[in-house]
Write a protein that holds these residues in place. Structure first.
Motif, short mmCIF file in Angstrom:
data_model
loop_
_atom_site.label_atom_id
_atom_site.label_comp_id
_atom_site.label_asym_id
_atom_site.label_seq_id
_atom_site.Cartn_x
_atom_site.Cartn_y
_atom_site.Cartn_z
N ARG A 227 0.83 -1.27 0.20
CA ARG A 227 0.28 0.30 0.53
C ARG A 227 0.67 1.61 0.04
O ARG A 227 0.78 2.30 -0.32
CB ARG A 227 -0.55 -0.17 1.19
CG ARG A 227 -2.26 1.23 0.80
CD ARG A 227 -2.91 1.02 2.58
NE ARG A 227 -1.94 0.62 3.55
CZ ARG A 227 -2.24 -0.40 4.21
NH1 ARG A 227 -2.93 -2.04 3.53
NH2 ARG A 227 -1.46 -0.27 5.30
N GLN B 120 2.56 -0.21 -4.82
CA GLN B 120 1.45 1.18 -4.94
C GLN B 120 1.58 2.18 -5.88
O GLN B 120 0.80 3.10 -7.02
CB GLN B 120 0.05 1.03 -4.26
CG GLN B 120 -0.64 -0.24 -4.41
CD GLN B 120 -1.63 0.52 -3.63
OE1 GLN B 120 -2.15 1.39 -2.79
NE2 GLN B 120 -2.58 -1.47 -3.08
N ASN B 121 2.41 3.08 -5.49
CA ASN B 121 2.67 4.26 -5.04
C ASN B 121 4.33 4.59 -6.83
O ASN B 121 4.12 4.80 -7.55
CB ASN B 121 3.45 5.46 -4.34
CG ASN B 121 2.44 5.59 -3.00
OD1 ASN B 121 1.14 5.94 -3.29
ND2 ASN B 121 3.07 5.79 -1.84
N CYS C 20 4.29 2.19 -8.82
CA CYS C 20 3.52 1.63 -9.80
C CYS C 20 2.88 2.84 -10.51
O CYS C 20 2.65 3.19 -11.66
CB CYS C 20 2.73 0.75 -9.40
SG CYS C 20 3.31 -0.69 -9.25
N ARG C 21 1.80 3.82 -10.12
CA ARG C 21 1.73 5.34 -10.10
C ARG C 21 2.38 6.01 -11.03
O ARG C 21 2.13 6.46 -11.50
CB ARG C 21 1.11 5.55 -9.08
CG ARG C 21 -0.54 4.80 -8.83
CD ARG C 21 -1.50 5.55 -7.72
NE ARG C 21 -2.71 4.64 -7.19
CZ ARG C 21 -2.88 4.39 -6.34
NH1 ARG C 21 -1.68 4.09 -5.17
NH2 ARG C 21 -3.62 3.12 -6.15
N LYS C 22 3.60 6.21 -9.94
CA LYS C 22 4.31 7.15 -10.40
C LYS C 22 5.21 7.55 -11.88
O LYS C 22 5.99 7.88 -12.48
CB LYS C 22 5.39 7.37 -9.60
CG LYS C 22 5.28 8.55 -7.91
CD LYS C 22 6.65 8.29 -7.43
CE LYS C 22 5.71 9.46 -5.72
NZ LYS C 22 6.73 9.65 -5.39
N THR C 23 5.48 5.37 -12.01
CA THR C 23 6.03 5.29 -12.99
C THR C 23 5.28 4.34 -14.34
O THR C 23 5.35 4.05 -15.17
CB THR C 23 7.16 3.37 -13.00
OG1 THR C 23 5.83 2.70 -12.47
CG2 THR C 23 8.18 4.06 -11.98
N GLY C 24 3.95 5.23 -14.27
CA GLY C 24 3.15 4.54 -15.30
C GLY C 24 2.84 3.24 -15.19
O GLY C 24 2.26 2.75 -16.32
N ILE D 188 0.03 1.32 -14.71
CA ILE D 188 -1.65 1.19 -13.91
C ILE D 188 -1.92 0.68 -15.34
O ILE D 188 -1.85 1.40 -16.23
CB ILE D 188 -1.34 3.02 -13.86
CG1 ILE D 188 -1.20 3.22 -12.61
CG2 ILE D 188 -3.51 2.47 -13.20
CD1 ILE D 188 -0.83 2.17 -11.08
N GLY E 53 -7.08 1.29 -13.97
CA GLY E 53 -6.80 1.58 -12.22
C GLY E 53 -5.70 0.86 -12.16
O GLY E 53 -5.26 1.45 -10.73
N LEU F 110 -3.31 -2.18 -10.45
CA LEU F 110 -1.77 -2.30 -11.04
C LEU F 110 -1.14 -3.10 -12.10
O LEU F 110 -1.76 -4.39 -11.74
CB LEU F 110 -1.36 -3.01 -9.48
CG LEU F 110 -0.89 -2.21 -8.59
CD1 LEU F 110 -0.08 -2.19 -7.46
CD2 LEU F 110 -0.95 -0.06 -8.69
#
Length: 163
Positions: free
Chosen positions: A79, A83-84, A86-90, A92, A96, A98
């Motif tokens: 969490r 998740q962060n 994955c979001r910052k590196t695109g 996703i 929405g 992972l």
């Protein structure tokens, strides 16, 4: 990572000794198999990052503890960190979610070893598979096969045997 102690990192030799793990309840214990007990390479950049982290992280034996110095639980790693990242590196999916799990890093490591020319035995050792068959079952399709090299070896063997 959850059960990694600082004394398992040999910065001088560039190795991490894997000899224990943290289970789902946070208890430190032995790795699952004899093959899991191994040394893995420590890249110079990672060594620098770990040296910096050692100054900042909570004091204690663990390399990646929670803020109380205990074993971090997996849901928190997922969490708060994964998740962060994955979001910052695109990384996703369209819905929405992972695209990759934290465990995919293990497959990425094996893939990068193979792409860099590592032998199947090296991959087996680094990943900690008990059997080379397991390594081939999972990653065999990634090893390049060079027909011209096979033909050259066959010709050399023929010459060696038959003159």
């Amino acid at each position: 990572l959850r059960g990694l102690y600082w004394d398992a990192i040999d910065f001088n030799r560039g190795l991490i000794r894997v000899s224990q793990r943290a289970d789902e309840k946070g208890h430190i214990g032995s790795v699952k198999s004899a093959a899991g007990r191994r040394d893995i390479s420590l890249a110079p950049m990672l060594a620098r990052v770990l040296r910096e982290w050692r100054i900042l992280c909570p004091k204690g034996k663990l390399v990646f503890p929670n803020w109380q110095g205990n074993v971090e639980n997996y849901p928190n790693i997922h969490r708060r960190c994964w998740q962060n990242i994955c979001r910052k590196t695109g990384l996703i999916a369209d819905d929405g979610g992972l695209l990759y799990t934290f465990h995919h890093l293990r497959h990425f490591r094996a893939s990068m070893l193979i792409a860099s020319g590592a032998t199947p035995k090296e991959v087996q050792t680094e990943i900690g598979h008990a059997s080379i068959q397991t390594t081939f079952d999972i990653y065999g399709h990634m090893f390049e096969e060079d027909l011209s090299q096979r033909q050259s070896r066959a010709a050399e063997i023929e010459t060696e045997i038959l003159g």
